[in-house]
Design a protein around this motif. Structure first.
Motif, PDB file in Angstrom:
ATOM      1  N   PRO A   1     -44.424  -5.081  26.747  1.00 35.19           N
ATOM      2  CA  PRO A   1     -44.863  -4.018  27.592  1.00 35.19           C
ATOM      3  C   PRO A   1     -43.876  -2.280  27.881  1.00 35.19           C
ATOM      4  N   LEU A   2     -43.104  -2.903  26.629  1.00 37.52           N
ATOM      5  CA  LEU A   2     -42.384  -1.164  26.475  1.00 37.52           C
ATOM      6  C   LEU A   2     -43.036  -0.617  24.917  1.00 37.52           C
ATOM      7  N   MET A   3     -43.717  -1.391  24.381  1.00 39.69           N
ATOM      8  CA  MET A   3     -44.710  -0.239  24.036  1.00 39.69           C
ATOM      9  C   MET A   3     -45.941   0.621  24.542  1.00 39.69           C
TER      10      MET A   3
ATOM     11  N   VAL B   1     -39.205 -10.959  20.613  1.00 42.15           N
ATOM     12  CA  VAL B   1     -38.663 -12.219  21.414  1.00 42.15           C
ATOM     13  C   VAL B   1     -39.397 -11.902  23.064  1.00 42.15           C
ATOM     14  N   GLU B   2     -39.964 -10.815  23.389  1.00 46.97           N
ATOM     15  CA  GLU B   2     -40.789 -11.078  24.183  1.00 46.97           C
ATOM     16  C   GLU B   2     -42.217 -11.223  24.536  1.00 46.97           C
TER      17      GLU B   2
ATOM     18  N   THR C   1     -28.221 -15.516  16.492  1.00 50.64           N
ATOM     19  CA  THR C   1     -29.211 -16.574  16.085  1.00 50.64           C
ATOM     20  C   THR C   1     -30.537 -15.555  14.379  1.00 50.64           C
ATOM     21  N   VAL C   2     -31.503 -15.091  14.124  1.00 49.37           N
ATOM     22  CA  VAL C   2     -32.385 -14.646  13.490  1.00 49.37           C
ATOM     23  C   VAL C   2     -32.896 -13.234  14.018  1.00 49.37           C
ATOM     24  N   HIS C   3     -33.019 -13.627  15.766  1.00 50.73           N
ATOM     25  CA  HIS C   3     -33.862 -13.101  16.113  1.00 50.73           C
ATOM     26  C   HIS C   3     -33.125 -11.799  16.892  1.00 50.73           C
ATOM     27  N   LYS C   4     -31.829 -12.496  16.517  1.00 47.59           N
ATOM     28  CA  LYS C   4     -30.180 -10.522  17.293  1.00 47.59           C
ATOM     29  C   LYS C   4     -30.410 -10.291  16.163  1.00 47.59           C
TER      30      LYS C   4
ATOM     31  N   ALA D   1     -46.971 -17.172  28.100  1.00 47.09           N
ATOM     32  CA  ALA D   1     -46.270 -16.431  27.943  1.00 47.09           C
ATOM     33  C   ALA D   1     -44.571 -16.101  27.312  1.00 47.09           C
ATOM     34  N   GLY D   2     -44.402 -17.022  27.912  1.00 45.83           N
ATOM     35  CA  GLY D   2     -42.741 -17.608  27.851  1.00 45.83           C
ATOM     36  C   GLY D   2     -42.187 -17.773  25.897  1.00 45.83           C
ATOM     37  N   ASP D   3     -44.027 -18.217  25.462  1.00 47.89           N
ATOM     38  CA  ASP D   3     -43.512 -18.692  24.154  1.00 47.89           C
ATOM     39  C   ASP D   3     -44.142 -16.792  23.294  1.00 47.89           C
TER      40      ASP D   3
END
Length: 617
Positions: free
Chosen positions: A285-287, A312-313, A547-550, A49-51
């Motif tokens: 969760p948000l979707m 990211v989540e 970071t690319v993610h951000k 889940a963390g990944d």
């Protein structure tokens, strides 16, 4: 004799193969009556889940990275079913859920099950009839230029699907016309309702971050203005169309103090259509909360790039919707219903979708007008998407001024180290305008011209290290104390939503000294420029490098993409693609050849059963 489980897990934490949280959960399982296999499974599903994975598949005995399986044989499913800590698909009152030969943390199983159920409800609604007249290519709304040679006009097809269906996914890379499509779709929704004597539909525009919402709002306003200037948008319709976009958290009424939204299934949004940009960034969760908050009569339209990084989540919802749908692999009934829009079109041979129902809800836009097919950045993005290292090098070797790729065969040989040594000084030159400008609008515009993107946050090529080194260079040039956090010209990136301050994760601003000598941080918002004292900001960091993610949801004139010297699990094809497509005009890629080749061979595939659930299996 194998060492005890907890000793192995502690060594894994020391080696950074597990997190302390994963170890603590395994220990909790042992103290609450589980055997070692279940405790080990808890550690691994927590790490998964963390990944970003939704579940831990059990097709093969799971193992710690670089280690042998934590148990042998095929008896784990039976042990899981017998454990008091593990529930089945219909038993949600246990911390772990065993379902579809996968293990879930209870909350992610609940979210995945609920999202699949809600999306299937939306997909099951009978298709609505569509008036084709405004959709005809070359007509008053859809210019025939928005298509590739011999292909359907995918923007018009996307509008057709969104008008016909309650759930529509419109995927496309930069410049493929997602905003172009949405502006015309909103107009059609409004005109159809007004012509039928119905109340104007309520349309909500939203995105996962404040930065993405601001870009969406800016693009929609520009698209509406262009349509109005061409004389094709009646004033009475223009006055009804939305020009504001918000974050999904604000739309749903979520705050940092609660995971329960104000709007949900029993208190749905007061809207008829929700259009979400940058949907690849929306986690599971948000979707789920969003889909459940859409009223039963409403439409949910997701815009995004199926080839971009996932959230990211946990979860990769957009990819899980697009992948099994194929690429424009519509059913025969849908192609017939589309009439002239898909006349003569048939999906390519061998392109049968995994999920035929889902295929009729997903449209992939194919032609980029930011990057022409012959543009170096566009060709570079296509090569990365295809995992074609040879083609990437060929494009880079052509000497294009807007593409620079510098690769070293041996990162330890000195060349890469030398480039890494000089890079902060080169970036300090690019950021020099931040220190000269004193007008907020000019400074914010200068900040969006260039950005250093990294694959990782820590380490020699991480954003934290590069931010510190660029700061030191600028401090020497401008006589600043590098130990002072706040100074004129410092760019900042907000990393946490703060509803009271009106700032959201992804927002960027610049610190400037005013005529009164006080430092304030300026941001561009939907209400114009605004300034806050540094002490009033939520969590943030310096933003010379990120970071690319951000960087998702952002774009810059020039991007330098710095890759690590060694292979890392974070370095994937999607990360390279996302980083280079943040650039509008110029891209520079620096790194070691080996890690880049490995990244192009590696695509992100997060473990999930969402696609399987949507198939009804």
């Amino acid at each position: 004799m194998n060492p005890p489980l907890m000793d192995r897990l502690r060594r894994a934490v020391a080696d950074d193969r597990l997190r302390p949280l994963d170890l603590a959960l395994a220990d909790w399982c042992l103290r609450h009556g589980s055997g070692e296999p279940v405790a080990a499974a808890m550690a691994l599903v927590s790490r998964a889940a963390g990944d970003g994975h939704t579940c831990l598949p059990l097709d093969t005995p799971p193992a710690l990275p670089g280690d042998r399986p934590l148990w042998s044989g095929d008896g784990l499913p039976a042990m899981l079913r017998e454990s008091p800590l593990v529930g089945g698909p219909d038993d949600e009152n246990r911390p772990l859920i065993y379902d579809r030969n996968a293990l879930y943390l209870q909350r992610y199983h609940d979210y995945e099950r609920r999202l699949a159920a809600r999306l299937r409800e939306l997909m099951a609604v009978e298709p609505a009839p569509v008036d084709f007249a405004p959709l005809i290519p070359g007509g008053p709304l859809f210019d025939a230029v928005w298509t590739g040679p011999g292909e359907p006009q995918w923007q018009a097809v996307a509008a057709f699907v969104a008008l016909r269906r309650r759930l529509a996914v419109i995927s496309g890379g930069p410049g493929t016309g997602k905003t172009y499509t949405v502006v015309r779709l909103m107009r059609l929704l409004m005109e159809t309702a007004v012509a039928a004597g119905h109340p104007p539909p309520v349309i909500q525009l939203a995105a996962p971050t404040g930065k993405a919402a601001a870009r969406m709002m800016e693009s929609v306003r520009r698209g509406l203005a262009e349509m109005g200037e061409s004389g094709g948008l009646p004033d009475r319709i223009a006055a009804l169309l939305p020009r504001e976009a918000t974050t999904l958290h604000r739309l749903l009424g979520l705050t940092r103090h609660s995971i329960q939204p104000h709007h949900h299934r029993d208190r749905p949004l007061a809207t008829d259509t929700v259009i979400v940009d940058e949907a690849s960034m929306v986690d599971l969760p948000l979707m789920t909360k969003l889909a459940e908050a859409v009223p039963d009569h409403g439409r949910l339209i997701l815009l995004g790039d199926r080839y971009q990084l996932a959230s990211v989540e946990s979860g990769s919802v957009l990819a899980e919707l697009c992948r099994p749908a194929g690429v424009n692999a519509f059913s025969r009934p849908q192609r017939e219903a589309a009439g002239a829009l898909l006349a003569g079109y048939a999906p390519p041979p061998g392109a049968a979708p995994e999920n035929r129902l889902l295929a009729d809800h997903v449209v992939t836009l194919r032609t980029s007008h930011r990057f022409r097919p012959d543009s170096p950045i566009g060709r570079l993005a296509a090569a990365v998407n295809a995992g074609d290292m040879e083609r990437l090098v060929e494009i880079a070797d052509h000497g294009h001024t807007d593409v620079t790729v510098r690769l070293w065969d041996d990162a330890a040989a000195g060349g890469f180290e030398a480039a890494l040594h000089t890079l902060p000084g080169e970036l300090a030159d690019a950021y020099h305008p931040l220190f000269e400008a004193d007008r907020p609008e000019e400074t914010l515009a200068a900040l969006e011209r260039t950005r250093l993107l990294t694959a990782t946050r820590i380490g020699p090529t991480g954003s934290e290290t590069l931010n510190r080194r660029i700061t030191e260079h600028l401090a020497r040039r401008h006589g600043l104390d590098p130990n002072h956090r706040w100074y004129h010209g410092r760019p900042v990136l907000i990393t946490h939503n703060d509803y009271r301050a009106g700032l959201f994760n992804g927002d960027t601003g610049v610190c400037l000294r005013g005529a009164d000598g006080r430092l304030r941080v300026w941001f561009a918002s939907r209400d114009g420029l605004r300034a806050l004292l540094p002490t009033a900001l939520p969590e943030h960091e310096t933003a010379y490098a990120m970071t690319v993610h951000k960087s998702q949801g952002s774009e810059f004139e020039a991007v330098t993409l710095l890759l690590p010297a060694h292979e890392t699990p974070l370095l994937t094809r999607e990360l390279i693609y996302t980083g280079l497509t943040r650039a509008r005009e110029r891209i520079t890629i620096l790194g070691a050849r080996g890690p880049l080749e490995a990244a192009l061979r590696k695509t992100t595939r997060r473990a999930s059963k969402l696609a399987e659930r949507l198939s009804g299996h």
